[in-house]
Every structure is written in structure tokens, then in C-alpha cells.
Design a protein around this motif. Structure first.
Motif, PDB file in Angstrom:
ATOM      1  N   ALA A  24      88.733  12.293  39.868  1.00  0.00           N
ATOM      2  CA  ALA A  24      88.687  11.850  41.268  1.00  0.00           C
ATOM      3  C   ALA A  24      87.331  12.160  41.888  1.00  0.00           C
ATOM      4  N   TYR A  25      86.926  11.308  42.786  1.00  0.00           N
ATOM      5  CA  TYR A  25      85.641  11.491  43.467  1.00  0.00           C
ATOM      6  C   TYR A  25      85.674  10.782  44.805  1.00  0.00           C
ATOM      7  N   TYR A  26      84.648  11.004  45.595  1.00  0.00           N
ATOM      8  CA  TYR A  26      84.517  10.319  46.881  1.00  0.00           C
ATOM      9  C   TYR A  26      83.500   9.204  46.751  1.00  0.00           C
ATOM     10  N   PRO A  32      88.106   8.596  49.241  1.00  0.00           N
ATOM     11  CA  PRO A  32      88.670   9.280  48.068  1.00  0.00           C
ATOM     12  C   PRO A  32      89.252   8.296  47.054  1.00  0.00           C
ATOM     13  N   ILE A  33      88.945   8.520  45.788  1.00  0.00           N
ATOM     14  CA  ILE A  33      89.448   7.693  44.692  1.00  0.00           C
ATOM     15  C   ILE A  33      90.195   8.614  43.721  1.00  0.00           C
ATOM     16  N   CYS A  34      91.461   8.283  43.403  1.00  0.00           N
ATOM     17  CA  CYS A  34      92.274   9.136  42.528  1.00  0.00           C
ATOM     18  C   CYS A  34      91.855   9.000  41.058  1.00  0.00           C
ATOM     19  N   ASP A  35      92.397   9.896  40.220  1.00  0.00           N
ATOM     20  CA  ASP A  35      92.098   9.886  38.783  1.00  0.00           C
ATOM     21  C   ASP A  35      92.364   8.527  38.146  1.00  0.00           C
ATOM     22  N   TYR A  36      93.531   7.962  38.434  1.00  0.00           N
ATOM     23  CA  TYR A  36      93.917   6.695  37.811  1.00  0.00           C
ATOM     24  C   TYR A  36      92.918   5.591  38.157  1.00  0.00           C
ATOM     25  N   CYS A  37      92.622   5.446  39.445  1.00  0.00           N
ATOM     26  CA  CYS A  37      91.687   4.398  39.866  1.00  0.00           C
ATOM     27  C   CYS A  37      90.271   4.691  39.389  1.00  0.00           C
ATOM     28  N   ALA A  38      89.893   5.961  39.378  1.00  0.00           N
ATOM     29  CA  ALA A  38      88.559   6.329  38.904  1.00  0.00           C
ATOM     30  C   ALA A  38      88.386   5.921  37.442  1.00  0.00           C
ATOM     31  N   PHE A  40      90.327   3.612  35.819  1.00  0.00           N
ATOM     32  CA  PHE A  40      90.506   2.163  35.713  1.00  0.00           C
ATOM     33  C   PHE A  40      89.257   1.410  36.159  1.00  0.00           C
ATOM     34  N   TYR A  41      88.638   1.868  37.245  1.00  0.00           N
ATOM     35  CA  TYR A  41      87.467   1.179  37.798  1.00  0.00           C
ATOM     36  C   TYR A  41      86.143   1.832  37.394  1.00  0.00           C
ATOM     37  N   SER A  42      86.179   2.683  36.365  1.00  0.00           N
ATOM     38  CA  SER A  42      84.976   3.450  36.007  1.00  0.00           C
ATOM     39  C   SER A  42      83.784   2.564  35.694  1.00  0.00           C
ATOM     40  N   PHE A  43      84.024   1.371  35.162  1.00  0.00           N
ATOM     41  CA  PHE A  43      82.901   0.484  34.831  1.00  0.00           C
ATOM     42  C   PHE A  43      82.234  -0.100  36.076  1.00  0.00           C
ATOM     43  N   TYR A  44      82.864   0.071  37.243  1.00  0.00           N
ATOM     44  CA  TYR A  44      82.245  -0.388  38.494  1.00  0.00           C
ATOM     45  C   TYR A  44      81.346   0.670  39.119  1.00  0.00           C
ATOM     46  N   ARG A  45      81.491   1.930  38.675  1.00  0.00           N
ATOM     47  CA  ARG A  45      80.711   3.006  39.290  1.00  0.00           C
ATOM     48  C   ARG A  45      79.226   2.803  39.042  1.00  0.00           C
ATOM     49  N   GLU A  46      78.455   2.960  40.063  1.00  0.00           N
ATOM     50  CA  GLU A  46      77.010   2.745  39.952  1.00  0.00           C
ATOM     51  C   GLU A  46      76.268   4.031  39.618  1.00  0.00           C
TER      52      GLU A  46
END
Length: 48
Positions: A24-26, A32-38, A40-46
Motif C-alpha cells: 500500500a502507498y499514497y 491511499p491505495i490498498c495492497d490489492y490495487c497496488a 493489480f495496478y503496479s504497471f501504472y506506477r510511475e
């Protein structure tokens, strides 16, 4: 022992404990983004 820091995920609306979550991260320091979404969407993180 750390206190609970209950947040509501900005993406899915699930409540989670920020202090116990590993992924999870902000997003932009305030969404706030939970573990699951973090994960699932990790490839979107810049910032990886």
C-alpha cells in the motif's frame, strides 16, 4: 507496536490498515491505495 492507520482505498473503496500493508502507498501523497490495487495496478506506477 504501531497504531492502526485505517484508510479507504481510493480505487476500490476497501478499508485497510496502512501500517500493516506491504504494498500500500499514497498516490501523489494523498490518495491511499490498498495492497490489492497496488499489486493489480503496479504497471501504472510511475515511481518504480
Amino acid at each position: 507496536m504501531s497504531d492502526e492507520k485505517i484508510e479507504t482505498c481510493f480505487l476500490c473503496g476497501k478499508k485497510f490498515d496502512m501500517n500493516k500493508s506491504e504494498l500500500a502507498y499514497y498516490r501523489n501523497g494523498k490518495y491511499p491505495i490498498c495492497d490489492y490495487c497496488a499489486e493489480f495496478y503496479s504497471f501504472y506506477r510511475e515511481d518504480l
